[in-house]
Enzyme design. Structure first.
Site, mmCIF file in Angstrom:
data_model
loop_
_atom_site.group_PDB
_atom_site.id
_atom_site.type_symbol
_atom_site.label_atom_id
_atom_site.label_comp_id
_atom_site.label_asym_id
_atom_site.label_seq_id
_atom_site.Cartn_x
_atom_site.Cartn_y
_atom_site.Cartn_z
ATOM 1 N N GLU A 93 1.033 -0.973 0.121
ATOM 2 C CA GLU A 93 0.075 0.000 0.276
ATOM 3 C C GLU A 93 0.538 0.977 -0.240
ATOM 4 O O GLU A 93 1.655 1.132 1.272
ATOM 5 C CB GLU A 93 -1.049 0.050 1.147
ATOM 6 C CG GLU A 93 -2.037 1.340 1.348
ATOM 7 C CD GLU A 93 -2.781 1.210 2.114
ATOM 8 O OE1 GLU A 93 -3.705 2.313 2.340
ATOM 9 O OE2 GLU A 93 -3.016 0.469 3.180
ATOM 10 N N ASP A 168 -1.423 11.871 -4.329
ATOM 11 C CA ASP A 168 -0.858 13.427 -4.259
ATOM 12 C C ASP A 168 -1.811 13.885 -5.895
ATOM 13 O O ASP A 168 -0.909 13.691 -6.593
ATOM 14 C CB ASP A 168 0.264 14.329 -4.346
ATOM 15 C CG ASP A 168 0.307 15.432 -4.343
ATOM 16 O OD1 ASP A 168 -0.782 16.803 -4.367
ATOM 17 O OD2 ASP A 168 0.847 16.157 -2.869
ATOM 18 N N LYS A 172 -1.970 21.389 -10.435
ATOM 19 C CA LYS A 172 -1.664 22.563 -10.917
ATOM 20 C C LYS A 172 -1.063 21.938 -12.858
ATOM 21 O O LYS A 172 0.389 20.896 -12.398
ATOM 22 C CB LYS A 172 -0.609 23.314 -10.553
ATOM 23 C CG LYS A 172 -1.122 23.984 -9.251
ATOM 24 C CD LYS A 172 -0.133 24.848 -9.135
ATOM 25 C CE LYS A 172 -0.998 25.649 -8.249
ATOM 26 N NZ LYS A 172 0.736 26.713 -7.358
#
Length: 264
Positions: A93, A168, A172
């Site tokens: 994981e 994450d 951008k």
């Protein structure tokens, strides 16, 4: 004058940098386990050494020597020895936050080992504490870069699965190169997954979900579990996390992407 065996201060190293390299817990996770013996590259994560509670710190001090490991890239792991069971299938994981979902999955499936990798010190301590309180002997916590773990420390075909939940999204455009799910990562992951092993990703960031589906569909070593080639429904074994609930409350749509490694 310093004593003969006493180290002399290195005035070339700023005090702030020296403090950052000092371990928060001498027998616990290292600040930079791989050090300088692996190449510097664009990372898909940022180390987060935020405040550690008293309970988390105590878990790190007591349990890290038993259930924790640093990803130093210097030796190959024997997963059977690590989990005290040579026949136990092991899932990696990557990124587990505070560990609540990891602990739930470990409790629900004691016949599978979970090698949980993260760089978040409070989360490492929290997961170790959860494992102890709930008698979860099938959890091990790895500290450091998952790429180095996969490439340098895991044997080919050694994993039953890889889970990447809510990585994450680097929203951008100029940061998209930092996203973990890229062709290079998939090529590496395929070498460490056993045939039929499951790569399971989940995200509440729709553009990233679309990228995941696109690059996995194009990866020659992977096959979509969904006959229509689309996203998968959330499986029962993936708990609804607090983070996911917050995203759903904001109107985010969560997508699961589930592919198996093809037979070679």
């Amino acid at each position: 004058m310093p004593e003969n065996n006493a180290p002399t201060p290195d005035s070339s190293v700023p005090a702030s940098d020296a403090r950052r390299r000092e371990p928060m817990f001498p027998d616990g996770p290292a600040p930079d386990p791989a050090g300088s013996h692996h190449e510097r590259r664009i990372r898909s994560f940022q180390p987060r050494r935020s405040r550690v509670t008293t309970g988390q710190g105590e878990s790190l001090r007591r349990l890290w020597p038993k259930w924790g490991l640093d990803i130093d890239g210097l030796s190959r792991l024997d997963l059977g020895e690590l989990f005290d069971d040579p026949k136990l299938p092991v899932v990696l994981e990557i990124g587990f936050g505070m560990g609540e979902a990891t602990a739930q999955m470990a409790a629900a499936d004691p016949g599978t080992g979970i090698l949980a990798c993260d760089v978040h010190t409070p989360g490492q301590g929290n997961l170790l504490g959860l494992a102890e309180r709930n008698g979860l002997t099938n959890v091990r916590v790895a500290n450091g870069d998952a790429i180095i773990l996969l490439r340098e420390m895991l044997a080919p075909d050694s994993l039953a699965g890889i889970r990447v939940y809510f990585p994450d999204p680097w929203p951008k455009k100029r940061h998209h190169k930092r996203r973990l799910i890229q062709p290079e990562f998939l090529a590496l992951a395929a070498t460490r997954l056993a045939p039929g092993g499951l790569l399971h990703c989940a995200t509440d960031w729709e553009p990233y979900a679309e990228q995941m589906l696109e690059v996995l569909s194009a990866a020659p070593d992977f096959e979509n579990t969904q006959p229509d080639g689309g996203f998968a429904p959330r499986p029962d074994f993936r708990p609804l996390t607090r983070f996911e609930g917050q995203g759903l409350d904001k109107g985010h749509v969560v997508h699961d992407v589930m592919f198996t490694r093809r037979e070679r």
